[in-house]
Design a protein around this motif. Structure first.
Motif, PDB file in Angstrom:
ATOM      1  N   VAL A  74       4.290  -5.344  -4.956  1.00  0.00           N
ATOM      2  CA  VAL A  74       3.498  -5.613  -3.760  1.00  0.00           C
ATOM      3  C   VAL A  74       2.431  -4.535  -3.659  1.00  0.00           C
ATOM      4  O   VAL A  74       2.700  -3.356  -3.920  1.00  0.00           O
ATOM      5  N   MET A  75       1.216  -4.955  -3.326  1.00  0.00           N
ATOM      6  CA  MET A  75       0.087  -4.056  -3.196  1.00  0.00           C
ATOM      7  C   MET A  75      -0.522  -4.228  -1.816  1.00  0.00           C
ATOM      8  O   MET A  75      -0.669  -5.357  -1.337  1.00  0.00           O
ATOM      9  N   VAL A  76      -0.847  -3.114  -1.166  1.00  0.00           N
ATOM     10  CA  VAL A  76      -1.407  -3.151   0.185  1.00  0.00           C
ATOM     11  C   VAL A  76      -2.729  -2.395   0.184  1.00  0.00           C
ATOM     12  O   VAL A  76      -2.796  -1.248  -0.286  1.00  0.00           O
ATOM     13  N   PHE A  77      -3.768  -3.039   0.741  1.00  0.00           N
ATOM     14  CA  PHE A  77      -5.106  -2.443   0.772  1.00  0.00           C
ATOM     15  C   PHE A  77      -5.620  -2.354   2.204  1.00  0.00           C
ATOM     16  O   PHE A  77      -5.412  -3.272   3.006  1.00  0.00           O
ATOM     17  N   SER A  78      -6.294  -1.278   2.495  1.00  0.00           N
ATOM     18  CA  SER A  78      -7.000  -1.140   3.758  1.00  0.00           C
ATOM     19  C   SER A  78      -8.330  -1.864   3.664  1.00  0.00           C
ATOM     20  O   SER A  78      -9.002  -1.814   2.627  1.00  0.00           O
ATOM     21  N   LEU A  79      -8.727  -2.533   4.742  1.00  0.00           N
ATOM     22  CA  LEU A  79     -10.022  -3.219   4.755  1.00  0.00           C
ATOM     23  C   LEU A  79     -11.104  -2.389   5.426  1.00  0.00           C
ATOM     24  O   LEU A  79     -12.213  -2.875   5.647  1.00  0.00           O
ATOM     25  N   LYS A  80     -10.792  -1.160   5.785  1.00  0.00           N
ATOM     26  CA  LYS A  80     -11.797  -0.300   6.419  1.00  0.00           C
ATOM     27  C   LYS A  80     -12.897   0.047   5.436  1.00  0.00           C
ATOM     28  O   LYS A  80     -12.633   0.306   4.261  1.00  0.00           O
ATOM     29  N   ASP A 131      -0.379 -20.527  -4.344  1.00  0.00           N
ATOM     30  CA  ASP A 131      -0.493 -20.254  -5.779  1.00  0.00           C
ATOM     31  C   ASP A 131       0.898 -20.154  -6.395  1.00  0.00           C
ATOM     32  O   ASP A 131       1.341 -19.095  -6.850  1.00  0.00           O
ATOM     33  N   SER A 132       1.584 -21.288  -6.420  1.00  0.00           N
ATOM     34  CA  SER A 132       2.946 -21.303  -6.940  1.00  0.00           C
ATOM     35  C   SER A 132       2.973 -21.119  -8.453  1.00  0.00           C
ATOM     36  O   SER A 132       3.944 -20.583  -9.002  1.00  0.00           O
ATOM     37  N   GLU A 133       1.926 -21.538  -9.140  1.00  0.00           N
ATOM     38  CA  GLU A 133       1.910 -21.422 -10.606  1.00  0.00           C
ATOM     39  C   GLU A 133       2.028 -19.967 -11.034  1.00  0.00           C
ATOM     40  O   GLU A 133       2.715 -19.633 -12.015  1.00  0.00           O
ATOM     41  N   ASN A 134       1.387 -19.074 -10.295  1.00  0.00           N
ATOM     42  CA  ASN A 134       1.466 -17.638 -10.595  1.00  0.00           C
ATOM     43  C   ASN A 134       2.504 -16.912  -9.754  1.00  0.00           C
ATOM     44  O   ASN A 134       2.758 -15.727  -9.954  1.00  0.00           O
ATOM     45  N   SER A 135       3.103 -17.617  -8.782  1.00  0.00           N
ATOM     46  CA  SER A 135       4.061 -16.999  -7.845  1.00  0.00           C
ATOM     47  C   SER A 135       3.463 -15.772  -7.168  1.00  0.00           C
ATOM     48  O   SER A 135       4.062 -14.693  -7.123  1.00  0.00           O
ATOM     49  N   VAL A 136       2.251 -15.951  -6.639  1.00  0.00           N
ATOM     50  CA  VAL A 136       1.544 -14.869  -5.948  1.00  0.00           C
ATOM     51  C   VAL A 136       1.277 -15.284  -4.505  1.00  0.00           C
ATOM     52  O   VAL A 136       0.942 -16.449  -4.243  1.00  0.00           O
ATOM     53  N   LEU A 137       1.448 -14.353  -3.594  1.00  0.00           N
ATOM     54  CA  LEU A 137       1.067 -14.550  -2.199  1.00  0.00           C
ATOM     55  C   LEU A 137       0.040 -13.489  -1.820  1.00  0.00           C
ATOM     56  O   LEU A 137       0.129 -12.339  -2.274  1.00  0.00           O
ATOM     57  N   SER A 138      -0.898 -13.861  -0.964  1.00  0.00           N
ATOM     58  CA  SER A 138      -1.810 -12.867  -0.385  1.00  0.00           C
ATOM     59  C   SER A 138      -2.042 -13.216   1.081  1.00  0.00           C
ATOM     60  O   SER A 138      -2.155 -14.392   1.439  1.00  0.00           O
ATOM     61  N   TYR A 139      -2.053 -12.184   1.906  1.00  0.00           N
ATOM     62  CA  TYR A 139      -2.204 -12.404   3.345  1.00  0.00           C
ATOM     63  C   TYR A 139      -2.733 -11.147   4.021  1.00  0.00           C
ATOM     64  O   TYR A 139      -2.698 -10.042   3.454  1.00  0.00           O
ATOM     65  N   LEU A 140      -3.244 -11.356   5.227  1.00  0.00           N
ATOM     66  CA  LEU A 140      -3.733 -10.262   6.057  1.00  0.00           C
ATOM     67  C   LEU A 140      -2.739  -9.976   7.162  1.00  0.00           C
ATOM     68  O   LEU A 140      -2.145 -10.890   7.733  1.00  0.00           O
ATOM     69  N   ARG A 141      -2.601  -8.702   7.480  1.00  0.00           N
ATOM     70  CA  ARG A 141      -1.927  -8.296   8.712  1.00  0.00           C
ATOM     71  C   ARG A 141      -2.980  -7.633   9.591  1.00  0.00           C
ATOM     72  O   ARG A 141      -3.783  -6.822   9.105  1.00  0.00           O
ATOM     73  N   LYS A 142      -2.959  -7.995  10.880  1.00  0.00           N
ATOM     74  CA  LYS A 142      -4.049  -7.575  11.770  1.00  0.00           C
ATOM     75  C   LYS A 142      -3.498  -6.959  13.054  1.00  0.00           C
ATOM     76  O   LYS A 142      -2.559  -7.481  13.656  1.00  0.00           O
ATOM     77  N   GLY A 143      -4.109  -5.846  13.472  1.00  0.00           N
ATOM     78  CA  GLY A 143      -3.749  -5.197  14.720  1.00  0.00           C
ATOM     79  C   GLY A 143      -4.715  -5.564  15.831  1.00  0.00           C
ATOM     80  O   GLY A 143      -5.456  -6.548  15.741  1.00  0.00           O
ATOM     81  N   TYR A 144      -4.715  -4.765  16.884  1.00  0.00           N
ATOM     82  CA  TYR A 144      -5.621  -5.025  18.011  1.00  0.00           C
ATOM     83  C   TYR A 144      -7.075  -4.867  17.607  1.00  0.00           C
ATOM     84  O   TYR A 144      -7.953  -5.570  18.113  1.00  0.00           O
ATOM     85  N   ALA A 184      -9.887  -5.202  14.711  1.00  0.00           N
ATOM     86  CA  ALA A 184     -10.071  -5.947  13.463  1.00  0.00           C
ATOM     87  C   ALA A 184     -10.213  -5.021  12.257  1.00  0.00           C
ATOM     88  O   ALA A 184      -9.718  -5.323  11.165  1.00  0.00           O
ATOM     89  N   GLU A 185     -10.855  -3.878  12.463  1.00  0.00           N
ATOM     90  CA  GLU A 185     -11.105  -3.002  11.318  1.00  0.00           C
ATOM     91  C   GLU A 185      -9.829  -2.350  10.782  1.00  0.00           C
ATOM     92  O   GLU A 185      -9.828  -1.759   9.695  1.00  0.00           O
ATOM     93  N   ASN A 186      -8.740  -2.433  11.534  1.00  0.00           N
ATOM     94  CA  ASN A 186      -7.471  -1.873  11.071  1.00  0.00           C
ATOM     95  C   ASN A 186      -6.687  -2.824  10.176  1.00  0.00           C
ATOM     96  O   ASN A 186      -5.575  -2.502   9.746  1.00  0.00           O
ATOM     97  N   SER A 187      -7.227  -4.000   9.901  1.00  0.00           N
ATOM     98  CA  SER A 187      -6.501  -5.008   9.121  1.00  0.00           C
ATOM     99  C   SER A 187      -6.166  -4.489   7.718  1.00  0.00           C
ATOM    100  O   SER A 187      -6.886  -3.655   7.150  1.00  0.00           O
ATOM    101  N   VAL A 188      -5.050  -4.996   7.176  1.00  0.00           N
ATOM    102  CA  VAL A 188      -4.676  -4.667   5.806  1.00  0.00           C
ATOM    103  C   VAL A 188      -4.467  -5.962   5.024  1.00  0.00           C
ATOM    104  O   VAL A 188      -4.080  -6.994   5.581  1.00  0.00           O
ATOM    105  N   LEU A 189      -4.725  -5.871   3.721  1.00  0.00           N
ATOM    106  CA  LEU A 189      -4.552  -6.996   2.800  1.00  0.00           C
ATOM    107  C   LEU A 189      -3.297  -6.742   1.974  1.00  0.00           C
ATOM    108  O   LEU A 189      -3.126  -5.652   1.424  1.00  0.00           O
ATOM    109  N   VAL A 190      -2.443  -7.749   1.881  1.00  0.00           N
ATOM    110  CA  VAL A 190      -1.194  -7.639   1.124  1.00  0.00           C
ATOM    111  C   VAL A 190      -1.212  -8.674   0.004  1.00  0.00           C
ATOM    112  O   VAL A 190      -1.521  -9.852   0.227  1.00  0.00           O
ATOM    113  N   ILE A 191      -0.862  -8.228  -1.201  1.00  0.00           N
ATOM    114  CA  ILE A 191      -0.773  -9.135  -2.351  1.00  0.00           C
ATOM    115  C   ILE A 191       0.582  -8.912  -3.024  1.00  0.00           C
ATOM    116  O   ILE A 191       0.931  -7.771  -3.358  1.00  0.00           O
TER     117      ILE A 191
END
Length: 640
Positions: A634-640, A541-554, A556-563
């Motif tokens: 930058v915003m970080v969300f828990s997926l739990k 999404d270069s038009e808005n200069s936004v990135l979003s991605y997941l970071r994941k541990g061992y 799955a339920e501990n994953s976090v979303l980063v925007i």
């Protein structure tokens, strides 16, 4: 005073190991060692000088007169001169007066293995035996889990001379003062480790410690060896690991140093194409010489053994790996296979890492290596160099280039900020924002940020947030954590007075909370070196200069979303796909971090404490969330 007594700490086995380059505890044998021999107190001296015709110990105990205390050369061809001098006690100042057998040249050298050196500009060695009782047993017995590759590893890089100075005196803090002030600060800031720029003795302040003459002596600028031990001990007691910058790549030509030690090229390579560094006007070790490798590996183990150090960051590895480093055609000679690799240096680095990890499996070695050399942080048995981690210089360069651009142009440079993920797991990378990036006209991190004041601070918070959520361990140089506005000057204290201003304390709070976030979220560290630990949601999404991605541990339920929103424009009703395996329609995602919060200096707007998951497909996923993105945040969300 009596003359020199014949005495030796070396067994025949020691000598065999030394000659073969396999004696890695040479500091127990070479150098000056106070002792009692047959009821007489004195000091045993031993020095390696195979090209010497004679070696005398000169010092304040014999009016610096050559010949009063001549050492005895061993009979076994090792080139070691040794002997016991009665009456020479700890605190005595000395050098070796060496007459060469080649040309009768005389050199007067500091002891390469001295445990203490005079305060520069004085250059002699000091007879010394540290007497310190360590109190860090709890740390030492459990540090394996704090130094492991799947644990949080956030490093505060420090130059001891300039971190903080006393008021009117403008004097650097001592080791003892640092044991109070620095330890308390690093603990408060929630860093897991400190890294000290070289603390081994060095003669020239503007070298910042990277031109060493006393490899086994902590610099006397800040106090005694025991006082440096106290600093390390206090850090350990506070739960903080200690990494030392270590420089096996080159050494200065100073008359009292290792160069031309016994009238010959003893430590340096005799061929200037391999033994002279054009960038730093310094000498390069002869990695093909057995005794030199033993000297260097012994030095690495010395700091781990005697000073309880938890890791070594090895300086300028790239300059060691390549014969043509900073050289033009004709200024270097290919190796035996016609290549540009320095095979002796590579073999040395492999042996260094094997030896370190064999003896201290609970520490880390970290390479400052700026090329695409393959396998720097792969084990030696898999064909690598064997380091635990490698600095991610490409990430550092691309990130700083991206952030210095006005946000309106960032949509044309989306690849700069995403490219690192194409190679992020090829090594165990540490993300460095080091001292090298805030000197020589490069400007401070804060001063690189574009825009009006609020945008500059927001950009810096965003960059730190992006850094702490990107795979890899972290390193920030002193001052960056509170937006030091001026370039680093090794002669001056950091500008601590800036913390009277809210924007600067906001950056400091932001870094502190990012450290807390990193340590509290397994998704951010458990798989920080593995591709399973990262997943793009949307990178294009270069038009808005936004990135979003997941970071994941061992788990799955501990994953976090980063925007990340890299523009100063709020993005209202922005939709982001979320993985259906971790969320369900109607669930609410909890916001763990937002760099636009008021306490960080942000506006406090667009804070989404909880965001509802909707059964609407987006970004190739069955579910999504809709939220307002804060500007330059930058915003970080828990997926739990």
């Amino acid at each position: 005073m009596s003359n020199v007594y014949v005495h030796s700490l070396f067994s025949e086995f020691d000598i065999d190991l030394f000659k073969s380059g396999k004696h890695f505890r040479l500091y127990e044998k070479l150098g000056s060692h106070p002792m009692t021999l047959e009821g007489e107190k004195g000091t045993y001296f031993a020095v390696w000088a195979p090209s010497a015709k004679s070696v005398s110990v000169v010092g304040d105990f014999n009016y610096w007169l050559e010949g009063d205390h001549k050492l005895n050369v061993r009979w076994d061809g090792s080139g070691i001169w040794e002997g016991f001098i009665p009456g020479v006690m700890p605190g005595a100042i000395y050098k070796y007066k060496i007459q060469s057998s080649h040309n009768d040249v005389k050199t007067e050298k500091a002891d390469p293995f001295a445990r203490r050196a005079e305060h520069p500009p004085k250059t002699a060695s000091v007879v010394y035996a540290a007497d310190y009782k360590w109190k860090d047993k709890k740390w030492m017995t459990s540090r394996a889990k704090y130094n492991a590759l799947d644990t949080p590893f956030s490093v505060y890089e420090v130059h001891l001379g300039s971190w903080r100075k006393t008021g009117e005196e403008n004097r650097s803090l001592s080791y003892t003062e640092l044991a109070d002030e620095l330890v308390a600060y690093v603990k408060e800031m929630e860093f897991t480790h400190v890294e000290f720029m070289p603390i081994m003795e060095y003669p020239y302040d503007p070298s910042w410690g990277y031109q060493l003459t006393g490899y086994f002596a902590p610099t006397s600028r800040f106090g005694y060896p025991e006082e440096f031990m106290l600093l390390v001990d206090k850090l350990h007691q506070a739960g903080i690991g200690v990494i030392l910058d270590w420089v096996p790549s080159h050494f200065p030509e100073d008359a009292h140093g290792l160069g031309n030690f016994d009238g010959s090229h003893l430590y340096e390579h005799p061929d200037p194409r391999k033994g002279w560094h054009p960038d730093w006007k310094s000498l390069i070790f002869n990695y093909g010489r057995n005794e030199v490798r033993a000297f260097l590996i012994s030095n690495a183990l010395f700091w781990l053994d005697q000073y309880h150090i938890d890791g070594l960051r090895v300086d300028a590895v790239a300059s060691m790996l390549y014969l043509d480093y900073s050289r033009e055609d004709g200024e270097w000679e290919p190796n035996q296979f016609g290549g540009r690799e320095n095979l002796d240096a590579i073999a040395f680095l492999e042996e260094l890492n094997k030896t370190v990890y064999k003896n201290y499996p609970d520490v880390q070695t970290i390479a400052e290596e700026s090329t695409s050399y393959t396998g720097v942080s792969k084990p030696v048995f898999l064909g690598g160099l064997g380091f635990g981690m490698k600095w991610m210089m490409g990430w550092m360069h691309d990130t700083l280039e991206y952030f210095k651009k006005e946000p309106v142009y960032r949509k044309y440079h989306q690849n700069d900020i995403t490219f690192s993920m194409t190679y992020a797991f090829s090594e165990n990378f540490m993300l460095p924002l080091s001292h090298d990036e805030v000197v020589y006209g490069k400007r401070s991190l804060f001063d690189r940020m574009p825009g009006p004041e609020w945008e500059r601070f927001a950009n810096l918070r965003l960059m730190f947030g992006y850094m702490f959520t990107h795979p890899g361990t972290k390193l920030i140089f002193q001052g960056g954590e509170f937006a030091q506005s001026a370039e680093w000057n090794f002669q001056e204290s950091l500008d601590w007075h800036l913390l009277q201003y809210d924007f600067h304390t906001g950056i400091q709070e932001c870094v502190k909370d990012l450290n807390k976030l990193y340590k509290s979220q397994p998704a951010l560290y458990e798989r920080q070196f593995r591709p399973e630990g990262f997943e793009w949601i949307e990178w294009s999404d270069s038009e808005n200069s936004v990135l979003s991605y997941l970071r994941k541990g061992y788990e799955a339920e501990n994953s976090v979303l980063v925007i990340c929103n890299f523009t100063p424009v709020p993005r209202e009703n922005y939709k982001v796909g979320v993985p259906e395996t971790l969320t369900k329609a109607g669930a609410k995602l909890k916001e763990l971090f937002n760099s636009n919060e008021k306490k960080y200096g942000g506006s406090g707007d667009f804070i989404s404490k909880k965001v509802k998951v909707e059964a609407e497909a987006w970004n190739g996923r069955e579910h999504s969330i809709t939220l307002d993105l804060a500007p330059l945040a930058v915003m970080v969300f828990s997926l739990k």
